[in-house]
Scaffold this motif. Sequence first.
Motif, PDB file in Angstrom:
ATOM      1  N   GLN A  56      39.747  41.181  -0.891  1.00 39.44           N
ATOM      2  CA  GLN A  56      41.088  41.113  -1.078  1.00 39.44           C
ATOM      3  C   GLN A  56      41.521  39.653  -1.961  1.00 39.44           C
ATOM      4  O   GLN A  56      42.220  40.008  -2.497  1.00 39.44           O
ATOM      5  N   SER A  57      40.407  39.136  -1.680  1.00 40.06           N
ATOM      6  CA  SER A  57      40.024  37.949  -2.650  1.00 40.06           C
ATOM      7  C   SER A  57      39.776  38.062  -3.896  1.00 40.06           C
ATOM      8  O   SER A  57      40.172  37.449  -4.742  1.00 40.06           O
ATOM      9  N   ASN A  58      38.864  39.136  -4.735  1.00 43.92           N
ATOM     10  CA  ASN A  58      38.648  39.656  -5.614  1.00 43.92           C
ATOM     11  C   ASN A  58      39.216  40.236  -6.538  1.00 43.92           C
ATOM     12  O   ASN A  58      39.361  40.731  -7.882  1.00 43.92           O
ATOM     13  N   ILE A  59      39.012  42.050  -5.467  1.00 42.06           N
ATOM     14  CA  ILE A  59      39.836  42.759  -6.952  1.00 42.06           C
ATOM     15  C   ILE A  59      40.805  43.405  -6.493  1.00 42.06           C
ATOM     16  O   ILE A  59      41.515  42.930  -8.022  1.00 42.06           O
ATOM     17  N   VAL A  60      41.675  43.389  -5.937  1.00 44.17           N
ATOM     18  CA  VAL A  60      43.178  42.675  -5.587  1.00 44.17           C
ATOM     19  C   VAL A  60      43.894  42.368  -6.881  1.00 44.17           C
ATOM     20  O   VAL A  60      44.537  42.296  -7.543  1.00 44.17           O
ATOM     21  N   PRO A  61      43.397  40.689  -6.965  1.00 43.65           N
ATOM     22  CA  PRO A  61      44.310  40.134  -7.944  1.00 43.65           C
ATOM     23  C   PRO A  61      42.988  40.393  -9.501  1.00 43.65           C
ATOM     24  O   PRO A  61      44.200  40.662 -10.582  1.00 43.65           O
ATOM     25  N   LEU A  62      42.394  40.804  -9.335  1.00 42.19           N
ATOM     26  CA  LEU A  62      41.993  42.058 -11.157  1.00 42.19           C
ATOM     27  C   LEU A  62      42.511  42.812 -10.990  1.00 42.19           C
ATOM     28  O   LEU A  62      43.310  43.027 -11.994  1.00 42.19           O
ATOM     29  N   ILE A  63      43.517  43.602 -10.208  1.00 38.14           N
ATOM     30  CA  ILE A  63      43.721  44.525 -10.597  1.00 38.14           C
ATOM     31  C   ILE A  63      45.295  44.368 -10.939  1.00 38.14           C
ATOM     32  O   ILE A  63      45.870  45.072 -11.788  1.00 38.14           O
ATOM     33  N   LEU A  64      46.281  43.353 -10.156  1.00 40.32           N
ATOM     34  CA  LEU A  64      47.358  43.285 -10.513  1.00 40.32           C
ATOM     35  C   LEU A  64      47.236  41.852 -11.748  1.00 40.32           C
ATOM     36  O   LEU A  64      48.433  41.937 -12.646  1.00 40.32           O
ATOM     37  N   LEU A  65      46.167  41.794 -12.430  1.00 40.35           N
ATOM     38  CA  LEU A  65      45.952  40.786 -13.854  1.00 40.35           C
ATOM     39  C   LEU A  65      46.099  41.851 -14.923  1.00 40.35           C
ATOM     40  O   LEU A  65      46.709  41.782 -16.046  1.00 40.35           O
ATOM     41  N   GLY A  66      45.490  43.337 -14.894  1.00 40.39           N
ATOM     42  CA  GLY A  66      45.538  44.141 -15.266  1.00 40.39           C
ATOM     43  C   GLY A  66      46.424  45.001 -15.453  1.00 40.39           C
ATOM     44  O   GLY A  66      47.326  44.957 -16.917  1.00 40.39           O
ATOM     45  N   ILE A  67      47.433  45.411 -14.438  1.00 42.96           N
ATOM     46  CA  ILE A  67      48.476  45.773 -14.555  1.00 42.96           C
ATOM     47  C   ILE A  67      49.373  44.916 -15.558  1.00 42.96           C
ATOM     48  O   ILE A  67      50.373  45.015 -16.317  1.00 42.96           O
ATOM     49  N   ALA A  68      49.214  43.626 -15.172  1.00 43.49           N
ATOM     50  CA  ALA A  68      50.476  42.319 -15.731  1.00 43.49           C
ATOM     51  C   ALA A  68      50.069  42.751 -17.592  1.00 43.49           C
ATOM     52  O   ALA A  68      50.837  42.986 -18.543  1.00 43.49           O
TER      53      ALA A  68
END
Length: 87
Positions: free
Chosen positions: A25-37
């Motif tokens: 939750q603290s590492n992978i999810v933000p990276l996925i959201l950054l990639g989507i953006a």
Amino acid sequence: MTAPEAVGLWAAQNLTTNSLQGWIQSNIVPLILLGIAIILLWIGGRGDNAGVARRSIGLLVGLVALGIAVSGSGPRVGQFLASLIVG
């Protein structure tokens, strides 16, 4: 130590996956959201605004599903949706 004793020792330690869930939750999810953006900005920079809008709707649905899964409120959401149909 035999295999059954080792299994009993692990069970006695009460192992959980809370640490792994927290790390995801603290590492992978933000990276996925950054990639989507970044992908949406790249598509929008090419002038394909309709493509960005089309993909954004699908991403919003996916993010809602991710939020429900991460928060653990799936049963409450399911009961709410069932109450909309049943009454």
